[in-house]
Design a protein around this motif. Sequence first.
Motif, PDB file in Angstrom:
ATOM      1  N   ASN A 149      -1.052  -1.419  23.261  1.00  0.00           N
ATOM      2  CA  ASN A 149      -0.267  -2.630  22.992  1.00  0.00           C
ATOM      3  C   ASN A 149      -0.611  -3.790  23.918  1.00  0.00           C
ATOM      4  O   ASN A 149       0.222  -4.641  24.196  1.00  0.00           O
ATOM      5  N   SER A 150      -1.826  -3.796  24.414  1.00  0.00           N
ATOM      6  CA  SER A 150      -2.274  -4.884  25.263  1.00  0.00           C
ATOM      7  C   SER A 150      -2.914  -5.957  24.396  1.00  0.00           C
ATOM      8  O   SER A 150      -3.649  -5.640  23.461  1.00  0.00           O
ATOM      9  N   PRO A 151      -2.649  -7.230  24.668  1.00  0.00           N
ATOM     10  CA  PRO A 151      -3.275  -8.275  23.863  1.00  0.00           C
ATOM     11  C   PRO A 151      -4.793  -8.268  24.047  1.00  0.00           C
ATOM     12  O   PRO A 151      -5.292  -8.094  25.154  1.00  0.00           O
ATOM     13  N   GLN A 152      -5.516  -8.433  22.936  1.00  0.00           N
ATOM     14  CA  GLN A 152      -6.981  -8.443  22.955  1.00  0.00           C
ATOM     15  C   GLN A 152      -7.469  -9.877  22.833  1.00  0.00           C
ATOM     16  O   GLN A 152      -6.860 -10.676  22.121  1.00  0.00           O
ATOM     17  N   ASP A 153      -8.576 -10.163  23.480  1.00  0.00           N
ATOM     18  CA  ASP A 153      -9.115 -11.516  23.376  1.00  0.00           C
ATOM     19  C   ASP A 153     -10.229 -11.572  22.338  1.00  0.00           C
ATOM     20  O   ASP A 153     -10.928 -10.601  22.100  1.00  0.00           O
ATOM     21  N   CYS A 154     -10.356 -12.733  21.723  1.00  0.00           N
ATOM     22  CA  CYS A 154     -11.395 -12.977  20.729  1.00  0.00           C
ATOM     23  C   CYS A 154     -12.739 -13.034  21.441  1.00  0.00           C
ATOM     24  O   CYS A 154     -12.883 -13.719  22.457  1.00  0.00           O
ATOM     25  N   VAL A 202     -15.325 -14.477  20.519  1.00  0.00           N
ATOM     26  CA  VAL A 202     -15.994 -15.757  20.316  1.00  0.00           C
ATOM     27  C   VAL A 202     -15.366 -16.854  21.171  1.00  0.00           C
ATOM     28  O   VAL A 202     -16.050 -17.532  21.932  1.00  0.00           O
ATOM     29  N   CYS A 203     -14.029 -17.006  21.077  1.00  0.00           N
ATOM     30  CA  CYS A 203     -13.386 -18.152  21.744  1.00  0.00           C
ATOM     31  C   CYS A 203     -12.440 -17.761  22.879  1.00  0.00           C
ATOM     32  O   CYS A 203     -12.030 -18.610  23.654  1.00  0.00           O
ATOM     33  N   GLY A 204     -12.057 -16.481  22.989  1.00  0.00           N
ATOM     34  CA  GLY A 204     -11.196 -16.034  24.082  1.00  0.00           C
ATOM     35  C   GLY A 204      -9.712 -16.073  23.782  1.00  0.00           C
ATOM     36  O   GLY A 204      -8.911 -15.623  24.587  1.00  0.00           O
ATOM     37  N   ARG A 205      -9.321 -16.628  22.619  1.00  0.00           N
ATOM     38  CA  ARG A 205      -7.897 -16.650  22.277  1.00  0.00           C
ATOM     39  C   ARG A 205      -7.454 -15.267  21.784  1.00  0.00           C
ATOM     40  O   ARG A 205      -8.247 -14.344  21.712  1.00  0.00           O
ATOM     41  N   LEU A 206      -6.193 -15.157  21.404  1.00  0.00           N
ATOM     42  CA  LEU A 206      -5.620 -13.890  20.978  1.00  0.00           C
ATOM     43  C   LEU A 206      -6.302 -13.385  19.710  1.00  0.00           C
ATOM     44  O   LEU A 206      -6.343 -14.075  18.695  1.00  0.00           O
ATOM     45  N   ALA A 207      -6.841 -12.161  19.768  1.00  0.00           N
ATOM     46  CA  ALA A 207      -7.514 -11.570  18.616  1.00  0.00           C
ATOM     47  C   ALA A 207      -6.482 -11.021  17.645  1.00  0.00           C
ATOM     48  O   ALA A 207      -5.480 -10.433  18.047  1.00  0.00           O
ATOM     49  N   ARG A 208      -6.755 -11.208  16.360  1.00  0.00           N
ATOM     50  CA  ARG A 208      -5.872 -10.706  15.322  1.00  0.00           C
ATOM     51  C   ARG A 208      -6.565  -9.712  14.412  1.00  0.00           C
ATOM     52  O   ARG A 208      -5.933  -9.049  13.612  1.00  0.00           O
ATOM     53  N   TYR A 209      -7.914  -9.618  14.525  1.00  0.00           N
ATOM     54  CA  TYR A 209      -8.688  -8.718  13.670  1.00  0.00           C
ATOM     55  C   TYR A 209      -9.732  -7.982  14.492  1.00  0.00           C
ATOM     56  O   TYR A 209     -10.175  -8.468  15.538  1.00  0.00           O
ATOM     57  N   TYR A 210     -10.128  -6.823  13.975  1.00  0.00           N
ATOM     58  CA  TYR A 210     -11.229  -6.058  14.558  1.00  0.00           C
ATOM     59  C   TYR A 210     -12.235  -5.804  13.444  1.00  0.00           C
ATOM     60  O   TYR A 210     -11.868  -5.376  12.345  1.00  0.00           O
ATOM     61  N   CYS A 211     -13.519  -6.063  13.721  1.00  0.00           N
ATOM     62  CA  CYS A 211     -14.571  -5.818  12.742  1.00  0.00           C
ATOM     63  C   CYS A 211     -15.607  -4.895  13.368  1.00  0.00           C
ATOM     64  O   CYS A 211     -16.369  -5.307  14.251  1.00  0.00           O
ATOM     65  N   ARG A 212     -15.620  -3.646  12.914  1.00  0.00           N
ATOM     66  CA  ARG A 212     -16.551  -2.654  13.452  1.00  0.00           C
ATOM     67  C   ARG A 212     -17.999  -3.058  13.174  1.00  0.00           C
ATOM     68  O   ARG A 212     -18.880  -2.845  13.986  1.00  0.00           O
ATOM     69  N   GLU A 213     -18.251  -3.649  12.029  1.00  0.00           N
ATOM     70  CA  GLU A 213     -19.625  -4.040  11.673  1.00  0.00           C
ATOM     71  C   GLU A 213     -20.133  -5.174  12.555  1.00  0.00           C
ATOM     72  O   GLU A 213     -21.300  -5.183  12.928  1.00  0.00           O
ATOM     73  N   SER A 239     -21.591  -2.164  36.952  1.00  0.00           N
ATOM     74  CA  SER A 239     -20.754  -3.352  37.056  1.00  0.00           C
ATOM     75  C   SER A 239     -19.665  -3.074  38.088  1.00  0.00           C
ATOM     76  O   SER A 239     -19.114  -1.974  38.136  1.00  0.00           O
ATOM     77  N   LEU A 240     -19.337  -4.070  38.894  1.00  0.00           N
ATOM     78  CA  LEU A 240     -18.325  -3.868  39.936  1.00  0.00           C
ATOM     79  C   LEU A 240     -16.907  -3.999  39.403  1.00  0.00           C
ATOM     80  O   LEU A 240     -15.954  -3.594  40.059  1.00  0.00           O
ATOM     81  N   THR A 241     -16.752  -4.577  38.216  1.00  0.00           N
ATOM     82  CA  THR A 241     -15.441  -4.645  37.584  1.00  0.00           C
ATOM     83  C   THR A 241     -15.577  -4.254  36.113  1.00  0.00           C
ATOM     84  O   THR A 241     -16.646  -4.386  35.519  1.00  0.00           O
ATOM     85  N   ILE A 242     -14.477  -3.787  35.544  1.00  0.00           N
ATOM     86  CA  ILE A 242     -14.469  -3.436  34.123  1.00  0.00           C
ATOM     87  C   ILE A 242     -13.160  -3.918  33.515  1.00  0.00           C
ATOM     88  O   ILE A 242     -12.094  -3.793  34.123  1.00  0.00           O
ATOM     89  N   ASN A 243     -13.260  -4.507  32.340  1.00  0.00           N
ATOM     90  CA  ASN A 243     -12.088  -4.973  31.621  1.00  0.00           C
ATOM     91  C   ASN A 243     -11.457  -3.776  30.923  1.00  0.00           C
ATOM     92  O   ASN A 243     -12.060  -3.173  30.050  1.00  0.00           O
ATOM     93  N   ILE A 244     -10.237  -3.423  31.312  1.00  0.00           N
ATOM     94  CA  ILE A 244      -9.565  -2.261  30.722  1.00  0.00           C
ATOM     95  C   ILE A 244      -8.532  -2.673  29.688  1.00  0.00           C
ATOM     96  O   ILE A 244      -7.780  -1.838  29.198  1.00  0.00           O
ATOM     97  N   GLY A 245      -8.503  -3.944  29.330  1.00  0.00           N
ATOM     98  CA  GLY A 245      -7.523  -4.435  28.369  1.00  0.00           C
ATOM     99  C   GLY A 245      -7.569  -3.698  27.050  1.00  0.00           C
ATOM    100  O   GLY A 245      -6.533  -3.447  26.439  1.00  0.00           O
ATOM    101  N   GLU A 246      -8.760  -3.344  26.582  1.00  0.00           N
ATOM    102  CA  GLU A 246      -8.873  -2.655  25.302  1.00  0.00           C
ATOM    103  C   GLU A 246      -8.436  -1.197  25.390  1.00  0.00           C
ATOM    104  O   GLU A 246      -8.234  -0.553  24.372  1.00  0.00           O
TER     105      GLU A 246
END
Length: 142
Positions: free
Chosen positions: A24-29, A31-42, A13-20
Amino acid sequence: MHRFGKGLKILPSLTINIGELVDNSPQDCAVCGRLARYYCRECFAVTGTDIDSSGNICKECNERVHSDYKRNKHKKHPINVSHEICTSYANKPVEHREMELFAVICIETSHYVTFAKCEEPDGVVKWCFFDSMADRVGTDDA
């Protein structure tokens, strides 16, 4: 990556998202791209769900996705989000922090080959190939 071109081809890939990767960087959902509030490993581990690239989900998508009987026993972990981030990203998508690929280096023992971006004086960017053994004398390979 392989140093020589017979057989397998890998197209990075020529670009990589390093947000994660940024603290303390905001994560995107996923599914919809809004601010994520939860993480589900499963959800992250399961293929074929509507959470495709990460297990990060917002509050609304968390409720919808985990209401399904196949996923209602998943352990969801809250993502710590500051009040400032919550208010600045209320009802708008989280922007991605991306890095652009600059070079691909393949090393085996003391031999390496690389593809690197090279900018010419007129601003045109080309990918250049370098081989550490290209200047060897007395070999049949160029």
